[in-house]
Design an enzyme around this catalytic site. Structure first.
Site, PDB file in Angstrom:
ATOM      1  N   GLU A 269     -16.470  19.661  13.637  1.00 46.60           N
ATOM      2  CA  GLU A 269     -15.477  20.670  13.259  1.00 46.60           C
ATOM      3  C   GLU A 269     -15.186  21.570  14.458  1.00 46.60           C
ATOM      4  O   GLU A 269     -15.944  22.517  14.718  1.00 46.60           O
ATOM      5  CB  GLU A 269     -16.006  21.530  12.104  1.00 46.60           C
ATOM      6  CG  GLU A 269     -16.335  20.759  10.851  1.00 46.60           C
ATOM      7  CD  GLU A 269     -16.259  21.640   9.606  1.00 46.60           C
ATOM      8  OE1 GLU A 269     -15.510  21.277   8.697  1.00 46.60           O
ATOM      9  OE2 GLU A 269     -16.919  22.699   9.557  1.00 46.60           O
TER      10      GLU A 269
ATOM     11  N   HIS B 143     -22.860  25.218   9.784  1.00 47.33           N
ATOM     12  CA  HIS B 143     -21.411  25.434   9.848  1.00 47.33           C
ATOM     13  C   HIS B 143     -21.095  26.516  10.886  1.00 47.33           C
ATOM     14  O   HIS B 143     -21.876  27.445  11.066  1.00 47.33           O
ATOM     15  CB  HIS B 143     -20.895  25.847   8.466  1.00 47.33           C
ATOM     16  CG  HIS B 143     -19.404  25.804   8.376  1.00 47.33           C
ATOM     17  ND1 HIS B 143     -18.608  26.813   8.867  1.00 47.33           N
ATOM     18  CD2 HIS B 143     -18.566  24.860   7.879  1.00 47.33           C
ATOM     19  CE1 HIS B 143     -17.334  26.489   8.659  1.00 47.33           C
ATOM     20  NE2 HIS B 143     -17.283  25.305   8.067  1.00 47.33           N
TER      21      HIS B 143
ATOM     22  N   GLU C  72     -19.243  28.948  10.781  1.00 43.08           N
ATOM     23  CA  GLU C  72     -19.233  30.319  10.241  1.00 43.08           C
ATOM     24  C   GLU C  72     -20.659  30.863  10.138  1.00 43.08           C
ATOM     25  O   GLU C  72     -20.884  32.061  10.332  1.00 43.08           O
ATOM     26  CB  GLU C  72     -18.507  30.336   8.880  1.00 43.08           C
ATOM     27  CG  GLU C  72     -16.999  30.146   9.067  1.00 43.08           C
ATOM     28  CD  GLU C  72     -16.308  29.384   7.945  1.00 43.08           C
ATOM     29  OE1 GLU C  72     -16.886  29.250   6.854  1.00 43.08           O
ATOM     30  OE2 GLU C  72     -15.180  28.896   8.185  1.00 43.08           O
TER      31      GLU C  72
ATOM     32  N   GLY D 155      -9.457  26.565   9.494  1.00 43.65           N
ATOM     33  CA  GLY D 155      -8.695  27.602   8.810  1.00 43.65           C
ATOM     34  C   GLY D 155      -7.488  28.099   9.581  1.00 43.65           C
ATOM     35  O   GLY D 155      -6.898  29.125   9.249  1.00 43.65           O
TER      36      GLY D 155
ATOM     37  N   SER E 150      -8.666  22.072   9.185  1.00 40.69           N
ATOM     38  CA  SER E 150      -7.260  21.994   8.770  1.00 40.69           C
ATOM     39  C   SER E 150      -6.830  20.596   8.305  1.00 40.69           C
ATOM     40  O   SER E 150      -5.690  20.182   8.527  1.00 40.69           O
ATOM     41  CB  SER E 150      -6.333  22.514   9.881  1.00 40.69           C
ATOM     42  OG  SER E 150      -6.603  23.888  10.142  1.00 40.69           O
TER      43      SER E 150
ATOM     44  N   ASN F  22     -15.678  21.972   1.079  1.00 37.58           N
ATOM     45  CA  ASN F  22     -16.543  23.128   1.347  1.00 37.58           C
ATOM     46  C   ASN F  22     -15.834  24.344   0.761  1.00 37.58           C
ATOM     47  O   ASN F  22     -14.828  24.796   1.302  1.00 37.58           O
ATOM     48  CB  ASN F  22     -16.741  23.266   2.865  1.00 37.58           C
ATOM     49  CG  ASN F  22     -17.521  24.526   3.221  1.00 37.58           C
ATOM     50  OD1 ASN F  22     -18.023  25.233   2.332  1.00 37.58           O
ATOM     51  ND2 ASN F  22     -17.627  24.804   4.502  1.00 37.58           N
TER      52      ASN F  22
ATOM     53  N   LYS G 259     -16.901  27.306   0.602  1.00 32.25           N
ATOM     54  CA  LYS G 259     -17.216  28.567   1.315  1.00 32.25           C
ATOM     55  C   LYS G 259     -17.520  29.678   0.317  1.00 32.25           C
ATOM     56  O   LYS G 259     -18.200  29.438  -0.677  1.00 32.25           O
ATOM     57  CB  LYS G 259     -16.067  28.903   2.275  1.00 32.25           C
ATOM     58  CG  LYS G 259     -15.747  27.732   3.215  1.00 32.25           C
ATOM     59  CD  LYS G 259     -14.859  28.089   4.365  1.00 32.25           C
ATOM     60  CE  LYS G 259     -14.656  26.854   5.246  1.00 32.25           C
ATOM     61  NZ  LYS G 259     -13.890  27.107   6.445  1.00 32.25           N
TER      62      LYS G 259
END
Ligand code: 13P
Length: 261
Positions: free
Chosen positions: A177, A95, A97, A183, A223, A9, A11
């Protein structure tokens, strides 16, 4: 036996020229790995035309969003028809985010997944709990709600809806996730991942039946790197990975993907 799948991904990283350069490099150095592991890159919308035009069907190109309506006044959105026209294989949906910064909900994410699957495109539906939810003991409650509300909004109820034409490559995948692992360099432990994945498969079984649930791939994300990838891939219910930071450099990402063989 489920085939493993690893998707990068990207991003909001890389200009279209950088994306094309790095995608080319990834395709070249990953060689025939796609023969053993399903590989893909989810790229920013502006990079999709260039990447998808290479028609590297072994390494799939995915978008990071797509809308449920066929077309209309939805500024900033992408339709399934636009993606199909480009030879984009599918889309990462829901996602954390998108949920955190752009008000994505289980219902809107579910509608996006439904439209993709009905058009024969793939979807990686992302779910996962925040640290506060985990610490409150709400892990299972949150994951169940994300799945049940998502598929309700998607209008997906039958195994055939989510599997599609090729049972070895189901249209639907789930990415677990945990938000706290994204991250942060603090991945879930393989035990935590396996526990969550087994629960996700149990809920998928309640919705679509046990046979269907046993075919769907559940990716771990948060991660993942070349050093810890093997520990996830060896968990019985972890069928691959959705990778952020460690997918940005082609050489390191190929190294990670090789761990999925
Ligand atoms: P990182 O691999 O950078 O933690 O990101 C995970 C992720 O969000 C993939 O979708």
């Amino acid at each position: 036996m489920r085939r493993k799948i690893v998707v990068g991904n990207w991003k909001m990283f890389k200009t279209p020229s950088e994306a094309l350069r790095d995608f080319n490099e990834f395709v070249e150095i990953s060689g025939a790995l796609w023969d053993r592991v399903d590989l893909g890159i989810a790229a920013p919308a502006v990079s999709l035309p260039g990447m998808a035009a290479l028609r590297t069907n072994g390494v799939a190109v995915h978008s990071q969003n797509s809308h449920w309506e066929k077309e209309g006044a939805f500024t900033g959105e992408l339709s399934v028809g636009m993606l199909k026209d480009l030879n984009v294989r599918g889309s990462v949906i829901g996602h954390s985010e998108r949920r955190q910064y752009f008000a994505e909900t289980n219902a809107t994410a579910g509608k996006r997944v439904g439209a993709l699957l009905r058009a024969g495109l793939e979807s990686i539906f992302c779910i996962g709990e925040t640290l506060a939810e985990r610490e409150r003991g709400d892990l299972k409650k949150v994951l169940r709600a994300q799945l049940v509300e998502g598929f309700e909004a998607a209008g997906l109820h039958n195994a055939s809806d989510v599997i599609g034409a090729d049972a070895n490559r189901p249209l639907l995948s789930i990415a677990y996730e945990p938000v706290w692992a994204i991250g942060t360099g603090k991945a879930a432990t393989p035990v935590e991942a396996q526990e969550a994945h087994a629960f996700v498969r149990e809920v998928l079984g309640e919705i679509f039946g046990a046979d269907c649930a046993s075919r769907l791939r559940i990716l771990y994300g948060g991660s993942v790197n070349p050093a810890n990838a093997t520990s996830f891939m060896s968990c019985p219910d972890v069928d691959g990975a959705l990778v952020g930071g460690a997918s940005l450099k082609p050489v390191a990402f190929v190294e990670l993907c090789q761990k999925a063989q």
